[in-house]
Enzyme design. Structure first.
Site, mmCIF file in Angstrom:
data_model
loop_
_atom_site.group_PDB
_atom_site.id
_atom_site.type_symbol
_atom_site.label_atom_id
_atom_site.label_comp_id
_atom_site.label_asym_id
_atom_site.label_seq_id
_atom_site.Cartn_x
_atom_site.Cartn_y
_atom_site.Cartn_z
ATOM 1 N N GLU A 128 39.653 45.053 54.192
ATOM 2 C CA GLU A 128 38.295 44.214 53.682
ATOM 3 C C GLU A 128 36.961 45.145 53.836
ATOM 4 O O GLU A 128 36.230 45.289 53.083
ATOM 5 C CB GLU A 128 38.047 42.984 54.561
ATOM 6 C CG GLU A 128 39.056 41.593 54.194
ATOM 7 C CD GLU A 128 37.936 40.928 53.093
ATOM 8 O OE1 GLU A 128 37.738 41.669 52.189
ATOM 9 O OE2 GLU A 128 37.676 39.620 53.300
ATOM 10 N N THR A 181 30.970 41.957 46.904
ATOM 11 C CA THR A 181 30.375 41.627 48.055
ATOM 12 C C THR A 181 29.342 42.742 48.796
ATOM 13 O O THR A 181 28.307 42.214 49.347
ATOM 14 C CB THR A 181 31.474 41.430 49.215
ATOM 15 O OG1 THR A 181 32.403 40.369 48.584
ATOM 16 C CG2 THR A 181 31.058 40.987 50.603
HETATM 17 N N1 HSE Z 1 30.960 36.307 54.899
HETATM 18 C C1 HSE Z 1 31.271 37.303 53.722
HETATM 19 C C2 HSE Z 1 29.723 37.149 52.911
HETATM 20 C C3 HSE Z 1 32.063 36.872 52.744
HETATM 21 O O1 HSE Z 1 29.257 36.236 52.791
HETATM 22 O O2 HSE Z 1 29.217 38.167 52.588
HETATM 23 C C4 HSE Z 1 32.520 37.743 51.514
HETATM 24 O O3 HSE Z 1 33.442 37.165 50.971
#
Ligand code: HSE
Length: 308
Positions: A128, A181
Site C-alpha cells: 500500500e 490516492t
Molecule cells: N484512508 C485513505 C485515504 C484510504 O483516504 O487517503 C485510501 O484508499
C-alpha cells in the site's frame, strides 16, 4: 499444498467519520489471485487479466508486499502469481489493498500459516505504501480481517474489529475515472480547525458506540466528515447530487469511499440501498462517465480461499 486461489474483497475506508482509521469490506467485488509455489526462489507474475497493473514485481503492490514477507520468512521456494484484477486502480474501493491482502494471505497459506493476521496486515501495508506514498491500514485491515475494523495505531500496529449491525447495507458507485490516492492526499491541508476536529472526534466516538448498541439512528447522526470531504468532493463528478439522492431516500449517511472517486451510502435494510442504486444509476447515465454500482451487506469475511 502447492497452489491456492484466493478472493480478496474491495473495501470502503474512512467511512465518513474515521479518516485513515475505519474500513469494511463488501461482498460484491474483489480481486482474484492464483499463487503457486515454484522451485526457483524468486517471485514472478505470469498472467494478469482484468484491469492493467504492472508485471514488474518491484512495481506491483501484490509482489511488493510478498517480497517483504518472503525476505522476512526466507522460505525454501518462490511464488508464481496469476492476477485477475477486478477492482480498477484508483477507484477508492481499496484496489491496491485488495491485491496486497490477497498475496500475503495466499503465501501464508502455502507456507502453512506461519504468520498471524496482524503480521499479514503489516506486510500488506508495505504494498500500500508504494501505491499511495503513505502508510494507512484502513483498506488492508478489513480486507484481511473482514467486518468493520478500526485502526487504533500503526506503530505498533493495533487493529480492533468492531461489531457489524446485521441490517447495515452499503451502496457504492464507482465512476471509472482514476484518482490516485497519492494525489488525493496531497490536496489535503496539513492543519485543520480545532472546532472541526472536536466535531469529528465526537462523531467518531458516537459511531463506535452506535455499532455496539446497534443504534441505526445514531449511526446516521455520526456519518459526517468535517475534515476531508470538502477538499476531495470537487474531484468527483455529481458528488453532491448523488449524496442528495441518498439522503433523500433515507440513507444513514453518504460520503466518499476511501480517497475517491467512489461514493458510498449506508442504509438500514437492503430496500433503501436498492432504491438509491436505481436512482443514482439513472442520474449517472447522464454524466457521460462510465461507472459501476454495487449493493452489498457489509462483509464479515475478509480474503478467503476459493475452490479452483
Ligand atoms: N484512508 C485513505 C485515504 C484510504 O483516504 O487517503 C485510501 O484508499
Amino acid at each position: 499444498m502447492n497452489q491456492i486461489k484466493v478472493f480478496s474483497p474491495a473495501t470502503i475506508s474512512n467511512v465518513a467519520c474515521g479518516f485513515d482509521v475505519l474500513g469494511f469490506p463488501i461482498y460484491s467485488i474483489g480481486d482474484e489471485m492464483i499463487v503457486k509455489k515454484t522451485k526457483k526462489k524468486s517471485l514472478i507474475i505470469t498472467d494478469i487479466t482484468g484491469y492493467s497493473v504492472p508485471y514488474d514485481i518491484n512495481k506491483n503492490v501484490s509482489t511488493i508486499a510478498a517480497k517483504a514477507m518472503i525476505e522476512s520468512l526466507n522460505p525454501n521456494c518462490g511464488f508464481d502469481f496469476k492476477i485477475n484484477k477486478k477492482i480498477i486502480p484508483g477507484s477508492g474501493i481499496g484496489s491496491s489493498g485488495s491485491s496486497a491482502a490477497a498475496s500475503v494471505y495466499a503465501i501464508n497459506k502455502l507456507l502453512d500459516s506461519p504468520l498471524n493476521e496482524n503480521e499479514l496486515i503489516s506486510f500488506a501495508m508495505r504494498g500500500e505504501v508504494v501505491s499511495s506514498i503513505s502508510e494507512h491500514a484502513d483498506n488492508v485491515s478489513p480486507a484481511i480481517l473482514g467486518g468493520i475494523v478500526m485502526i487504533k495505531s500503526l506503530s505498533p500496529l493495533e487493529v480492533i474489529k468492531l461489531p457489524t449491525p446485521k441490517d447495515l447495507y452499503c451502496f457504492v458507485i464507482n465512476p471509472k475515472i482514476e484518482i490516485k490516492t497519492s494525489f488525493s492526499r496531497k490536496i489535503l491541508p496539513n492543519k485543520v480547525k480545532l472546532k472541526d476536529t472536536t466535531k469529528q472526534v465526537s462523531t467518531f466516538g458516537s459511531f463506535i458506540h452506535a455499532l455496539h448498541t446497534e443504534d441505526y439512528e445514531l449511526i446516521g447522526r455520526s456519518l459526517n466528515d468535517y475534515l476531508i470531504e470538502k477538499h476531495r468532493k470537487k474531484l468527483i463528478p455529481l458528488y453532491d447530487e448523488v449524496k442528495s439522492i441518498a439522503i433523500k431516500q433515507g440513507a444513514l449517511g453518504c460520503s466518499i469511499s476511501g480517497s475517491g472517486p467512489s461514493i458510498f451510502a449506508l442504509t438500514k435494510g437492503v430496500e433503501k440501498a436498492n432504491e438509491i442504486n436505481r436512482l443514482v444509476t439513472e442520474l449517472y447515465k447522464t454524466s457521460g462517465n462510465d461507472f459501476s454500482t454495487y449493493v452489498s451487506k457489509i462483509s464479515e469475511k475478509g480474503v478467503s480461499t476459493m475452490s479452483n
